[in-house]
Design a protein around this motif. Structure first.
Motif, PDB file in Angstrom:
ATOM      1  N   ASN A 181       0.820  -1.202   0.000  1.00 19.07           N
ATOM      2  CA  ASN A 181       0.000   0.000   0.000  1.00 19.07           C
ATOM      3  C   ASN A 181       0.859   1.259   0.000  1.00 19.07           C
ATOM      4  OD1 ASN A 181      -2.483   1.459   0.350  1.00 19.07           O
ATOM      5  ND2 ASN A 181      -3.254  -0.337   1.435  1.00 19.07           N
ATOM      6  N   LEU A 182       1.902   1.248   0.816  1.00 19.93           N
ATOM      7  CA  LEU A 182       2.740   2.438   0.946  1.00 19.93           C
ATOM      8  C   LEU A 182       3.750   2.590  -0.186  1.00 19.93           C
ATOM      9  CD1 LEU A 182       3.267   2.527   4.797  1.00 19.93           C
ATOM     10  CD2 LEU A 182       1.698   3.877   3.403  1.00 19.93           C
ATOM     11  N   MET A 183       4.035   1.522  -0.908  1.00 16.24           N
ATOM     12  CA  MET A 183       4.906   1.637  -2.075  1.00 16.24           C
ATOM     13  C   MET A 183       4.225   2.486  -3.143  1.00 16.24           C
ATOM     14  SD  MET A 183       6.655  -2.153  -2.222  1.00 16.24           S
ATOM     15  CE  MET A 183       7.121  -2.038  -3.919  1.00 16.24           C
ATOM     16  N   MET A 184       2.906   2.411  -3.195  1.00  9.80           N
ATOM     17  CA  MET A 184       2.150   3.190  -4.177  1.00  9.80           C
ATOM     18  C   MET A 184       1.916   4.621  -3.705  1.00  9.80           C
ATOM     19  SD  MET A 184      -0.595   0.462  -5.669  1.00  9.80           S
ATOM     20  CE  MET A 184      -1.162  -0.230  -4.120  1.00  9.80           C
ATOM     21  N   ASP A 185       1.742   4.787  -2.395  1.00  9.54           N
ATOM     22  CA  ASP A 185       1.438   6.119  -1.865  1.00  9.54           C
ATOM     23  C   ASP A 185       1.823   6.170  -0.389  1.00  9.54           C
ATOM     24  OD1 ASP A 185       0.391   8.565  -1.086  1.00  9.54           O
ATOM     25  OD2 ASP A 185      -1.665   8.125  -1.714  1.00  9.54           O
ATOM     26  N   SER A 186       2.887   6.902  -0.097  1.00 14.70           N
ATOM     27  CA  SER A 186       3.329   7.011   1.302  1.00 14.70           C
ATOM     28  C   SER A 186       3.151   8.429   1.843  1.00 14.70           C
ATOM     29  CB  SER A 186       4.782   6.555   1.445  1.00 14.70           C
ATOM     30  OG  SER A 186       5.624   7.401   0.688  1.00 14.70           O
ATOM     31  N   THR A 187       2.186   9.142   1.286  1.00 18.64           N
ATOM     32  CA  THR A 187       1.911  10.491   1.770  1.00 18.64           C
ATOM     33  C   THR A 187       1.288  10.430   3.160  1.00 18.64           C
ATOM     34  OG1 THR A 187      -0.298  10.526   0.787  1.00 18.64           O
ATOM     35  CG2 THR A 187       1.534  11.364  -0.582  1.00 18.64           C
ATOM     36  N   PRO A 188       1.458  11.491   3.932  1.00 16.68           N
ATOM     37  CA  PRO A 188       0.822  11.520   5.256  1.00 16.68           C
ATOM     38  C   PRO A 188      -0.691  11.306   5.190  1.00 16.68           C
ATOM     39  CG  PRO A 188       2.463  13.243   5.108  1.00 16.68           C
ATOM     40  CD  PRO A 188       2.336  12.652   3.730  1.00 16.68           C
ATOM     41  N   SER A 189      -1.323  11.826   4.162  1.00 18.55           N
ATOM     42  CA  SER A 189      -2.762  11.670   4.017  1.00 18.55           C
ATOM     43  C   SER A 189      -3.142  10.200   3.860  1.00 18.55           C
ATOM     44  CB  SER A 189      -3.251  12.474   2.805  1.00 18.55           C
ATOM     45  OG  SER A 189      -4.621  12.249   2.577  1.00 18.55           O
ATOM     46  N   HIS A 190      -2.417   9.496   3.021  1.00 19.92           N
ATOM     47  CA  HIS A 190      -2.711   8.081   2.801  1.00 19.92           C
ATOM     48  C   HIS A 190      -2.425   7.258   4.055  1.00 19.92           C
ATOM     49  CE1 HIS A 190      -3.482   4.513   0.469  1.00 19.92           C
ATOM     50  NE2 HIS A 190      -2.316   3.997   0.846  1.00 19.92           N
ATOM     51  N   MET A 191      -1.332   7.565   4.731  1.00 16.94           N
ATOM     52  CA  MET A 191      -1.006   6.855   5.966  1.00 16.94           C
ATOM     53  C   MET A 191      -2.097   7.090   7.011  1.00 16.94           C
ATOM     54  SD  MET A 191       3.060   7.434   6.291  1.00 16.94           S
ATOM     55  CE  MET A 191       3.818   5.872   6.666  1.00 16.94           C
ATOM     56  N   ALA A 192      -2.558   8.312   7.095  1.00 22.40           N
ATOM     57  CA  ALA A 192      -3.622   8.636   8.050  1.00 22.40           C
ATOM     58  C   ALA A 192      -4.889   7.836   7.729  1.00 22.40           C
ATOM     59  CB  ALA A 192      -3.907  10.136   8.038  1.00 22.40           C
ATOM     60  N   LYS A 193      -5.235   7.752   6.447  1.00 21.56           N
ATOM     61  CA  LYS A 193      -6.413   6.973   6.048  1.00 21.56           C
ATOM     62  C   LYS A 193      -6.267   5.518   6.464  1.00 21.56           C
ATOM     63  CE  LYS A 193      -7.540   9.746   2.008  1.00 21.56           C
ATOM     64  NZ  LYS A 193      -7.562   9.787   0.531  1.00 21.56           N
ATOM     65  N   MET A 194      -5.086   4.965   6.257  1.00 27.08           N
ATOM     66  CA  MET A 194      -4.854   3.561   6.621  1.00 27.08           C
ATOM     67  C   MET A 194      -4.999   3.357   8.128  1.00 27.08           C
ATOM     68  SD  MET A 194      -1.659   2.624   4.100  1.00 27.08           S
ATOM     69  CE  MET A 194      -1.372   1.013   4.831  1.00 27.08           C
ATOM     70  N   MET A 195      -4.439   4.271   8.912  1.00 26.55           N
ATOM     71  CA  MET A 195      -4.512   4.131  10.366  1.00 26.55           C
ATOM     72  C   MET A 195      -5.940   4.353  10.870  1.00 26.55           C
ATOM     73  SD  MET A 195      -1.625   3.007  11.115  1.00 26.55           S
ATOM     74  CE  MET A 195      -1.680   2.971  12.904  1.00 26.55           C
ATOM     75  N   ILE A 196      -6.668   5.253  10.246  1.00 26.98           N
ATOM     76  CA  ILE A 196      -8.069   5.482  10.611  1.00 26.98           C
ATOM     77  C   ILE A 196      -8.882   4.222  10.325  1.00 26.98           C
ATOM     78  CG2 ILE A 196     -10.168   6.734   9.935  1.00 26.98           C
ATOM     79  CD1 ILE A 196      -8.327   9.256   9.681  1.00 26.98           C
ATOM     80  N   GLN A 197      -8.655   3.613   9.171  1.00 29.10           N
ATOM     81  CA  GLN A 197      -9.372   2.382   8.836  1.00 29.10           C
ATOM     82  C   GLN A 197      -9.049   1.273   9.831  1.00 29.10           C
ATOM     83  OE1 GLN A 197      -8.097   1.872   4.774  1.00 29.10           O
ATOM     84  NE2 GLN A 197      -9.786   3.091   3.967  1.00 29.10           N
ATOM     85  N   GLY A 198      -7.784   1.148  10.194  1.00 32.60           N
ATOM     86  CA  GLY A 198      -7.397   0.140  11.174  1.00 32.60           C
ATOM     87  C   GLY A 198      -8.027   0.391  12.540  1.00 32.60           C
ATOM     88  N   SER A 199      -8.046   1.641  12.956  1.00 28.77           N
ATOM     89  CA  SER A 199      -8.658   1.980  14.241  1.00 28.77           C
ATOM     90  C   SER A 199     -10.157   1.696  14.224  1.00 28.77           C
ATOM     91  CB  SER A 199      -8.391   3.449  14.591  1.00 28.77           C
ATOM     92  OG  SER A 199      -7.036   3.625  14.922  1.00 28.77           O
ATOM     93  N   ASN A 200     -10.811   1.982  13.096  1.00 31.30           N
ATOM     94  CA  ASN A 200     -12.239   1.672  12.978  1.00 31.30           C
ATOM     95  C   ASN A 200     -12.485   0.175  13.101  1.00 31.30           C
ATOM     96  OD1 ASN A 200     -13.739   4.080  12.767  1.00 31.30           O
ATOM     97  ND2 ASN A 200     -13.042   4.367  10.668  1.00 31.30           N
ATOM     98  N   MET A 201     -11.633  -0.633  12.473  1.00 34.32           N
ATOM     99  CA  MET A 201     -11.769  -2.088  12.588  1.00 34.32           C
ATOM    100  C   MET A 201     -11.574  -2.526  14.037  1.00 34.32           C
ATOM    101  SD  MET A 201     -10.076  -3.502   8.999  1.00 34.32           S
ATOM    102  CE  MET A 201      -8.802  -4.291   9.886  1.00 34.32           C
ATOM    103  N   GLY A 202     -10.618  -1.920  14.722  1.00 32.66           N
ATOM    104  CA  GLY A 202     -10.391  -2.243  16.126  1.00 32.66           C
ATOM    105  C   GLY A 202     -11.605  -1.920  16.983  1.00 32.66           C
ATOM    106  N   ILE A 203     -12.208  -0.773  16.743  1.00 32.17           N
ATOM    107  CA  ILE A 203     -13.409  -0.370  17.486  1.00 32.17           C
ATOM    108  C   ILE A 203     -14.526  -1.385  17.257  1.00 32.17           C
ATOM    109  CG2 ILE A 203     -15.274   1.341  17.592  1.00 32.17           C
ATOM    110  CD1 ILE A 203     -13.061   3.486  17.034  1.00 32.17           C
ATOM    111  N   ILE A 204     -14.735  -1.757  16.016  1.00 36.88           N
ATOM    112  CA  ILE A 204     -15.800  -2.712  15.682  1.00 36.88           C
ATOM    113  C   ILE A 204     -15.557  -4.047  16.376  1.00 36.88           C
ATOM    114  CG2 ILE A 204     -16.772  -4.099  13.793  1.00 36.88           C
ATOM    115  CD1 ILE A 204     -16.310  -1.529  12.019  1.00 36.88           C
ATOM    116  N   ASP A 205     -14.323  -4.555  16.291  1.00 33.42           N
ATOM    117  CA  ASP A 205     -14.008  -5.846  16.902  1.00 33.42           C
ATOM    118  C   ASP A 205     -14.154  -5.806  18.421  1.00 33.42           C
ATOM    119  OD1 ASP A 205     -13.481  -6.840  14.378  1.00 33.42           O
ATOM    120  OD2 ASP A 205     -11.296  -6.727  14.580  1.00 33.42           O
ATOM    121  N   LEU A 206     -13.679  -4.743  19.040  1.00 29.02           N
ATOM    122  CA  LEU A 206     -13.768  -4.631  20.495  1.00 29.02           C
ATOM    123  C   LEU A 206     -15.215  -4.474  20.964  1.00 29.02           C
ATOM    124  CD1 LEU A 206     -10.680  -2.350  21.080  1.00 29.02           C
ATOM    125  CD2 LEU A 206     -10.960  -4.687  21.956  1.00 29.02           C
ATOM    126  N   GLN A 207     -15.994  -3.649  20.264  1.00 24.68           N
ATOM    127  CA  GLN A 207     -17.388  -3.463  20.661  1.00 24.68           C
ATOM    128  C   GLN A 207     -18.166  -4.752  20.493  1.00 24.68           C
ATOM    129  OE1 GLN A 207     -18.674  -0.537  22.151  1.00 24.68           O
ATOM    130  NE2 GLN A 207     -20.131  -2.145  22.700  1.00 24.68           N
TER     131      GLN A 207
END
Length: 137
Positions: free
Chosen positions: A76-102
């Protein structure tokens, strides 16, 4: 004492977050994102330590899942390692964590109060993480 399903989910979520943050740090060019990732990484490690401090050794995530996660981050980061893209990836991961924990909280109402609180604390942390990364979008 055996490890509860809720503890397993907290540990799994923290481990996945830890591996994702570690993998992303290697590609980060932005000092701000690096600080955010490092802070997040440390917090995931704190959550893991809280579970590890119990009598039962936590069940680790499979090494195959870890490799797949790291490979996915790398591709994913080989194609786009901009801060914006990294932030999107981390937001998506955090959302998955919230869903799994809830979901784990909802399915295990009998879990001890301390474990429920730890899961709630982790959900709050993930929500704060999402808010912190929004500035990079």
């Amino acid at each position: 004492m055996t490890q509860s399903e809720l503890e397993k989910e907290i540990y799994k979520t923290a481990s996945m977050g830890e591996h994702a943050a570690e993998s992303m740090l290697a590609y980060s060019q932005s000092a701000g994102i690096k600080r955010s990732l490092t802070s997040q990484l440390n917090q995931y490690r704190n959550f893991k330590r809280k579970i590890e401090s119990g009598n039962q050794i936590p069940q680790a995530t499979s090494s195959m899942k870890d490799r797949m996660l790291k490979m996915g981050v790398k591709m994913n980061l080989m194609m786009d390692s901009t801060p914006s893209h990294m932030a999107k990836m981390m937001i998506q991961g955090s959302n998955m964590g919230i869903i799994d924990l809830q979901s784990a909280l909802n399915h295990h109402p009998e879990a001890p109060k301390e474990q429920k609180q730890l899961a709630q604390d982790m959900i709050s942390f993930e929500q704060q993480t999402i808010e912190a990364y929004k500035k990079y979008l």
